[in-house]
Write a protein that holds these residues in place. Structure first.
Motif, PDB file in Angstrom:
ATOM      1  N   GLY A 197      37.969  63.468  92.861  1.00 34.23           N
ATOM      2  CA  GLY A 197      37.873  64.258  91.642  1.00 34.23           C
ATOM      3  C   GLY A 197      37.016  65.498  91.755  1.00 34.23           C
ATOM      4  O   GLY A 197      36.836  66.223  90.770  1.00 34.23           O
ATOM      5  N   LYS A 198      36.501  65.786  92.946  1.00 28.63           N
ATOM      6  CA  LYS A 198      35.666  66.969  93.143  1.00 28.63           C
ATOM      7  C   LYS A 198      36.399  67.985  93.998  1.00 28.63           C
ATOM      8  O   LYS A 198      37.172  67.640  94.881  1.00 28.63           O
ATOM      9  CB  LYS A 198      34.343  66.596  93.812  1.00 28.63           C
ATOM     10  N   ARG A 199      36.149  69.265  93.714  1.00 33.93           N
ATOM     11  CA  ARG A 199      36.698  70.349  94.524  1.00 33.93           C
ATOM     12  C   ARG A 199      35.572  70.878  95.399  1.00 33.93           C
ATOM     13  O   ARG A 199      34.567  71.404  94.920  1.00 33.93           O
ATOM     14  CB  ARG A 199      37.276  71.453  93.640  1.00 33.93           C
ATOM     15  N   LEU A 200      35.764  70.707  96.701  1.00 29.54           N
ATOM     16  CA  LEU A 200      34.724  71.074  97.651  1.00 29.54           C
ATOM     17  C   LEU A 200      35.221  72.191  98.561  1.00 29.54           C
ATOM     18  O   LEU A 200      36.362  72.147  99.037  1.00 29.54           O
ATOM     19  CB  LEU A 200      34.332  69.872  98.520  1.00 29.54           C
ATOM     20  N   PHE A 201      34.370  73.176  98.784  1.00 34.82           N
ATOM     21  CA  PHE A 201      34.718  74.217  99.759  1.00 34.82           C
ATOM     22  C   PHE A 201      33.914  73.971 101.019  1.00 34.82           C
ATOM     23  O   PHE A 201      32.677  73.904 100.990  1.00 34.82           O
ATOM     24  CB  PHE A 201      34.424  75.619  99.228  1.00 34.82           C
ATOM     25  N   LEU A 202      34.622  73.837 102.144  1.00 36.49           N
ATOM     26  CA  LEU A 202      33.998  73.583 103.427  1.00 36.49           C
ATOM     27  C   LEU A 202      33.975  74.877 104.228  1.00 36.49           C
ATOM     28  O   LEU A 202      35.023  75.400 104.618  1.00 36.49           O
ATOM     29  CB  LEU A 202      34.764  72.502 104.196  1.00 36.49           C
ATOM     30  N   ASN A 203      32.783  75.410 104.425  1.00 34.94           N
ATOM     31  CA  ASN A 203      32.599  76.644 105.189  1.00 34.94           C
ATOM     32  C   ASN A 203      32.118  76.261 106.589  1.00 34.94           C
ATOM     33  O   ASN A 203      30.979  75.841 106.776  1.00 34.94           O
ATOM     34  CB  ASN A 203      31.579  77.539 104.487  1.00 34.94           C
ATOM     35  N   SER A 216      38.976  71.718 113.872  1.00 36.14           N
ATOM     36  CA  SER A 216      39.845  72.882 113.674  1.00 36.14           C
ATOM     37  C   SER A 216      39.066  74.187 113.644  1.00 36.14           C
ATOM     38  O   SER A 216      39.577  75.243 114.017  1.00 36.14           O
ATOM     39  CB  SER A 216      40.629  72.735 112.371  1.00 36.14           C
ATOM     40  N   GLY A 217      37.816  74.112 113.175  1.00 45.66           N
ATOM     41  CA  GLY A 217      37.019  75.321 113.021  1.00 45.66           C
ATOM     42  C   GLY A 217      37.448  76.164 111.838  1.00 45.66           C
ATOM     43  O   GLY A 217      37.028  77.318 111.705  1.00 45.66           O
ATOM     44  N   LYS A 218      38.281  75.591 110.964  1.00 44.85           N
ATOM     45  CA  LYS A 218      38.815  76.353 109.838  1.00 44.85           C
ATOM     46  C   LYS A 218      38.146  75.942 108.526  1.00 44.85           C
ATOM     47  O   LYS A 218      38.048  74.760 108.209  1.00 44.85           O
ATOM     48  CB  LYS A 218      40.331  76.139 109.723  1.00 44.85           C
ATOM     49  N   SER A 219      37.711  76.939 107.767  1.00 47.29           N
ATOM     50  CA  SER A 219      37.140  76.692 106.451  1.00 47.29           C
ATOM     51  C   SER A 219      38.264  76.486 105.445  1.00 47.29           C
ATOM     52  O   SER A 219      39.391  76.937 105.662  1.00 47.29           O
ATOM     53  CB  SER A 219      36.261  77.870 106.020  1.00 47.29           C
ATOM     54  N   GLY A 220      37.945  75.813 104.344  1.00 49.23           N
ATOM     55  CA  GLY A 220      38.987  75.615 103.340  1.00 49.23           C
ATOM     56  C   GLY A 220      38.535  74.741 102.184  1.00 49.23           C
ATOM     57  O   GLY A 220      37.421  74.189 102.178  1.00 49.23           O
TER      58      GLY A 220
END
Length: 229
Positions: free
Chosen positions: A63-69, A53-57
């Motif tokens: 149980g972990k909150r991950l931010f994918l850049n 997708s090429g989209k960060s989010g």
């Protein structure tokens, strides 16, 4: 972002390789993943989705909150042949968000008047591609109908694994093209990747309709491309 990650990310950008920085928002740790590198099984699906997708989010996983850049090289189109189809394709590609370069050594066709605002190179593909090589984030569209112009960039696109390789021509024309590509050392498996006759089968007739079919095939190939592993 760690200094080492920044250096690695800048290098990935330089060589047009997709990269993904995964940050754990709980403890602040981060991991840089380049396309083709292995990841834990639990991350594989979200990583592949992000690269496609090429989209960060933000994602929540185990149980972990991950931010994918996500950093994906901008997809681009290299068109071989400054013909009527190319004129329509150039306008549509800009709207769809693709960079486009027009290559044609025939100066009677490759004119600023016909391709205003388009990156236009009136030179032989062999010479142009030495300084601006093709890559996996490039789509190659060959539409001159002239083997002396089309064959080299088609072969080069297959060798460099362009995400889309399309060539204008009938099945009879393509059969002759296949013979020439085999003589250049291109394998049957590589040749099978060529979209010929070019574009989605929508019954296109006019140059503009063919351009729509070609752009649709390019978008489809990009969004459904096989990721490196």
């Amino acid at each position: 972002m760690r200094g080492a990650d920044l250096v690695a990310l800048n290098e990935a950008r330089r060589v047009r390789c997709a990269a993904l920085l995964i940050t754990d928002l709980g403890d602040g740790t981060s991991t840089l993943v380049r396309e083709g590198e292995s990841v834990p099984e639990t991350l594989r699906e979200v990583v592949e989705k992000a690269f496609r997708s090429g989209k960060s989010g933000l994602v929540e996983l185990e149980g972990k909150r991950l931010f994918l850049n996500v950093h994906v090289p901008p997809p681009r189109i290299a068109v071989i042949g400054a013909v009527h189809i190319s004129q329509a394709l150039a306008r549509m590609a800009d709207v769809a968000g693709f960079d486009l370069r027009m290559i044609d050594p025939r100066t009677a066709f490759a004119t600023e008047e016909r391709f205003e605002g388009v990156e236009l190179v009136a030179d032989w593909p062999e010479d142009v591609l030495k300084d601006a090589p093709l890559d996996a984030y490039t789509a190659l569209v060959a539409v001159t109908h002239d083997p002396k112009i089309d064959d080299f960039p088609i072969a080069e696109a297959l060798r460099t694994e362009c995400f889309y390789v399309g060539a204008l021509g009938s099945r009879k024309t393509h059969a002759k093209r296949v013979e020439r590509l085999l003589a250049l050392g291109i394998t049957d498996e590589q040749i099978a990747r060529i979209d010929a006759p070019i574009g989605l089968d929508i019954g296109a007739q006019s140059p503009a309709e063919i351009a729509v079919a070609v752009l649709g095939a390019i978008i489809q190939a990009f969004r459904k491309r096989e990721l490196k592993s």
